[in-house]
Motif scaffolding. Structure first.
Motif, PDB file in Angstrom:
ATOM      1  N   GLU A   1      -2.009   4.380  -7.857  1.00  0.00           N
ATOM      2  CA  GLU A   1      -2.251   3.076  -7.248  1.00  0.00           C
ATOM      3  C   GLU A   1      -2.269   3.168  -5.731  1.00  0.00           C
TER       4      GLU A   1
ATOM      5  N   GLY B   1       4.797   1.278  -7.164  1.00  0.00           N
ATOM      6  CA  GLY B   1       4.368   2.636  -6.878  1.00  0.00           C
ATOM      7  C   GLY B   1       5.179   3.261  -5.756  1.00  0.00           C
TER       8      GLY B   1
ATOM      9  N   LEU C   1       3.550  -3.736 -11.414  1.00  0.00           N
ATOM     10  CA  LEU C   1       3.606  -2.289 -11.143  1.00  0.00           C
ATOM     11  C   LEU C   1       4.313  -2.038  -9.822  1.00  0.00           C
TER      12      LEU C   1
ATOM     13  N   ASP D   1       4.367   5.903 -10.431  1.00  0.00           N
ATOM     14  CA  ASP D   1       4.113   4.490 -10.698  1.00  0.00           C
ATOM     15  C   ASP D   1       4.846   4.082 -11.971  1.00  0.00           C
TER      16      ASP D   1
ATOM     17  N   TYR E   1       5.295   0.740 -14.573  1.00  0.00           N
ATOM     18  CA  TYR E   1       4.580  -0.503 -14.845  1.00  0.00           C
ATOM     19  C   TYR E   1       4.945  -1.067 -16.219  1.00  0.00           C
TER      20      TYR E   1
ATOM     21  N   GLU F   1       3.144  11.031  -6.326  1.00  0.00           N
ATOM     22  CA  GLU F   1       3.255   9.597  -6.557  1.00  0.00           C
ATOM     23  C   GLU F   1       3.851   9.330  -7.928  1.00  0.00           C
TER      24      GLU F   1
END
Length: 248
Positions: free
Chosen positions: A135, A206, A204, A188, A190, A186
C-alpha cells in the motif's frame, strides 16, 4: 478490445488488446497481446516518453493442478518499445488449511520487474498483495513495479462469515541502484468486512521502512525512518457478495 483512458497521470493512452484463454477444472492458461496505439504527447513526454507504440505480450497460468487446497500461479510479460525490451514475471504458490478453523490461507510470491519496465495500469489483480504490491510502496514510495525484485508473504483467515483478517509482508530489492535505491520492507495488516450483500469495508494499516532516504539515493524525503499509513476503503458492488468471497 479497444480501450481508451482519460487519466492524465497515465498520459491518456489508447490500447488495442487481444487475449486467448483455455479454462479447465485444474486451472487456466492464457496469452495476451497489447499495443499502446496513442498517448497524449504533451503528457507522455513528461511521464512516459516511450509508451506510444509500445507492445506487450504475456503468458500466464493459474490453478490448483487438481489439488483442492493448493494454489499455483505465474506469468511472464515482455515489453517492446523504442528504448529496447523490458520484462516482468512472477511465480506464486499458496495453501489453504481447509480443515482448520477460519480456513487460513498462506501464499508466497516472488516477482521481478526489469529496470525500465512500464507497469502500465496495475491494480490488485486477483487479491490484495498481488500485482499491486504494498500500500505504501505502490502508492507513495516506490518502487512502483519497476527495477525491483519482490518477495511477498500473505496470510489470511476468516473470523466469521462476514469478516476476514490478513497480513501482507514485502521485501523490495532494487536491481540497478544507480537509478535510485528503493530497497525497503513493508508490513500491511487489514480486515475485510462484508457489511451486507452489496457493501464492504476494508480498513488497513501499513508499516513501511526504506533502506535509504532521498538524500542517500532513496525515495523518502527527510529521513529513512519508519512510515505508518492507515486508511479505510468502502466499496459497493451490484451483485451480492458471496459468503465465501474471501476464498475467491
Amino acid at each position: 478490445m479497444w480501450l481508451k483512458s482519460d487519466n492524465p497521470a497515465q498520459a491518456s493512452p489508447e490500447l488495442s488488446v487481444a487475449t486467448l484463454e483455455h479454462l479447465a477444472e485444474a486451472g487456466t492458461l492464457g496469452v495476451t497481446a497489447i499495443k499502446v496505439s496513442d498517448t497524449d504527447q504533451e503528457l507522455a513526454d513528461i511521464l512516459y516518453p516511450e509508451r506510444k507504440g509500445m507492445k506487450l505480450y504475456s503468458v500466464r497460468g493459474q490453478g490448483n493442478a487438481g489439488v483442492s487446497d493448493l494454489f499455483l500461479a505465474g506469468e511472464h510479460a515482455w515489453e517492446r518499445k523504442s528504448g529496447g525490451q523490458e520484462s516482468a514475471w512472477y511465480l506464486e504458490t499458496g495453501w489453504t488449511f481447509s480443515q482448520l478453523p477460519g480456513k487460513p490461507v498462506v501464499n508466497y510470491r516472488y516477482s521481478r520487474f526489469s529496470e525500465g519496465y512500464d507497469p502500465l495500469f496495475y491494480g490488485n489483480g486477483r487479491a490484495l498483495g498481488t500485482w499491486f504490491q504494498g500500500e505504501v510502496a505502490s502508492n507513495y514510495a516506490g518502487p512502483f513495479s519497476s527495477n525491483t525484485r519482490v518477495q511477498h508473504v500473505g496470510v489470511k483467515a476468516a473470523v466469521s462469515d462476514s469478516v476476514n483478517v490478513g497480513a501482507l509482508f514485502y521485501d523490495f530489492d532494487t536491481i540497478d541502484r544507480s537509478l535510485g535505491n528503493r530497497d525497503a520492507r513493508e508490513l500491511d495488516v487489514y480486515a475485510e468486512w462484508a457489511v451486507d450483500e452489496h457493501w464492504s469495508v476494508l480498513p488497513l494499516v501499513g508499516y513501511y521502512k526504506p533502506s535509504r532516504s532521498a538524500e542517500a539515493g532513496g525515495s523518502q524525503l527527510g529521513r529513512r525512518g519508519e512510515c505508518v499509513w492507515a486508511g479505510v476503503i468502502g466499496f459497493w458492488v451490484l451483485s451480492p457478495v458471496p459468503r465465501n468471497w474471501w476464498a475467491c
